[in-house]
Design an enzyme around this catalytic site. Structure first.
Site, short mmCIF file in Angstrom:
data_model
loop_
_atom_site.label_atom_id
_atom_site.label_comp_id
_atom_site.label_asym_id
_atom_site.label_seq_id
_atom_site.Cartn_x
_atom_site.Cartn_y
_atom_site.Cartn_z
N PHE A 16 -4.02 -4.39 10.31
CA PHE A 16 -5.45 -4.71 10.39
C PHE A 16 -5.92 -5.26 9.05
O PHE A 16 -5.70 -4.66 8.00
CB PHE A 16 -6.25 -3.47 10.78
N GLU A 60 -10.61 -20.37 15.51
CA GLU A 60 -10.55 -18.90 15.58
C GLU A 60 -10.25 -18.31 14.21
O GLU A 60 -9.58 -18.93 13.39
CB GLU A 60 -9.42 -18.50 16.53
N ASP A 61 -10.72 -17.09 13.98
CA ASP A 61 -10.36 -16.40 12.76
C ASP A 61 -8.93 -15.88 12.82
O ASP A 61 -8.17 -16.02 11.87
CB ASP A 61 -11.35 -15.25 12.46
N ASP A 83 -4.32 -12.39 17.72
CA ASP A 83 -3.57 -11.14 17.68
C ASP A 83 -2.71 -11.09 18.95
O ASP A 83 -1.60 -11.62 18.97
CB ASP A 83 -4.62 -10.01 17.60
N ARG A 85 -17.05 -8.79 5.79
CA ARG A 85 -17.01 -10.22 6.08
C ARG A 85 -17.24 -11.07 4.83
O ARG A 85 -16.80 -12.20 4.76
CB ARG A 85 -18.09 -10.59 7.12
P1 5GP Z 1 -6.73 -10.85 20.58
O1 5GP Z 1 -7.57 -11.08 21.76
O2 5GP Z 1 -5.88 -12.07 20.19
O3 5GP Z 1 -5.89 -9.62 20.70
O4 5GP Z 1 -7.69 -10.54 19.37
C1 5GP Z 1 -8.47 -11.53 18.82
C2 5GP Z 1 -9.73 -10.99 18.17
O5 5GP Z 1 -9.53 -9.65 17.72
C3 5GP Z 1 -10.06 -11.77 16.93
O6 5GP Z 1 -10.91 -12.86 17.21
C4 5GP Z 1 -10.72 -10.73 16.03
O7 5GP Z 1 -12.08 -10.64 16.34
C5 5GP Z 1 -10.05 -9.44 16.43
N1 5GP Z 1 -8.94 -9.05 15.54
C6 5GP Z 1 -7.62 -9.06 15.81
N2 5GP Z 1 -6.88 -8.62 14.78
C7 5GP Z 1 -7.78 -8.34 13.79
C8 5GP Z 1 -7.62 -7.86 12.44
O8 5GP Z 1 -6.53 -7.59 11.90
N3 5GP Z 1 -8.78 -7.69 11.74
C9 5GP Z 1 -10.00 -7.98 12.26
N4 5GP Z 1 -11.06 -7.78 11.48
N5 5GP Z 1 -10.18 -8.42 13.52
C10 5GP Z 1 -9.07 -8.61 14.28
#
Ligand code: 5GP
Length: 179
Positions: A156, A103-104, A107, A169
């Site tokens: 963010f 995963e990138d 959150d 990106r």
């Molecule tokens: P979660 O489901 O854990 O809340 O969010 C995961 C997804 O939200 C990540 O795979 C990513 O695509 C996006 N995301 C969450 N935080 C960020 C952030 O700070 N920047 C960006 N660009 N994407 C985020």
């Protein structure tokens, strides 16, 4: 390094490429040790994780490691939609295998939880998770993350594969939104 503007937002440099690179090498070393005899299948979660996955996978020294890709979407702009879609699915048979989700960013953990549940239905031997970035203060769901390259605060960020409305990106460093 300069601040950058993407659409309506300004971002400032936050994590430099050298620090990202050494954090990834550190994680790869752990994976090489832990999963040496597991024939792991790395599962890169597109779009955001493609840069991380490419750098991580090249540091993996397990001869029978494999990589494949799935595509998920949960964010629009800077906010989670609260809904996760698998846009492009998994074609490999993962039953009995050690799968490493790449995963990138984690959150709230919602995307990861959903993905793990989807994968469990295919009866893998085990599911490990490797993430480039983790926001510990945002985590809302009970998910185990095995390998974290870098912890970051609740803000963010873009760059190194992560986007703001598909932009940013290609940035080599990670940038944080300027309030
Ligand atoms: P979660 O489901 O854990 O809340 O969010 C995961 C997804 O939200 C990540 O795979 C990513 O695509 C996006 N995301 C969450 N935080 C960020 C952030 O700070 N920047 C960006 N660009 N994407 C985020």
């Amino acid at each position: 390094m300069e601040t950058i503007k993407l659409k309506d937002l300004t971002f400032k440099p936050y994590i430099r490429r050298e620090e990202i690179s050494s954090a990834i090498k550190h994680v790869a070393k752990q994976i090489n040790k832990d999963l040496a005899d597991k024939s792991p299948l790395f599962l890169c979660v597109l779009n955001g994780a493609f840069v991380f996955a490419a750098d991580l996978f090249r540091e993996i020294e397990i001869p029978d490691a494999e990589i494949t890709f799935i595509r998920m979407k949960s964010y629009i702009g800077t906010h989670s939609t609260g809904e996760v879609q698998m846009i492009s699915g998994l074609h490999e048979d993962i039953s009995g295998r050690t799968v490493v989700i790449v995963e990138d960013i984690v959150d709230t953990g919602f995307t990861l939880l959903q993905l793990k549940e989807m994968l469990q239905e295919c009866n893998p031997a085990e599911i490990k998770v490797a993430t480039l970035l983790f926001k510990p203060d945002s985590l809302k769901y009970d998910v185990t993350i095995d390998y974290v390259a870098l912890d970051i605060p609740q803000a963010f960020i873009v760059g190194y594969g992560l986007d703001y409305d598909e932009l940013g990106r290609n940035l080599k460093d990670i940038y944080i939104v300027q309030e």
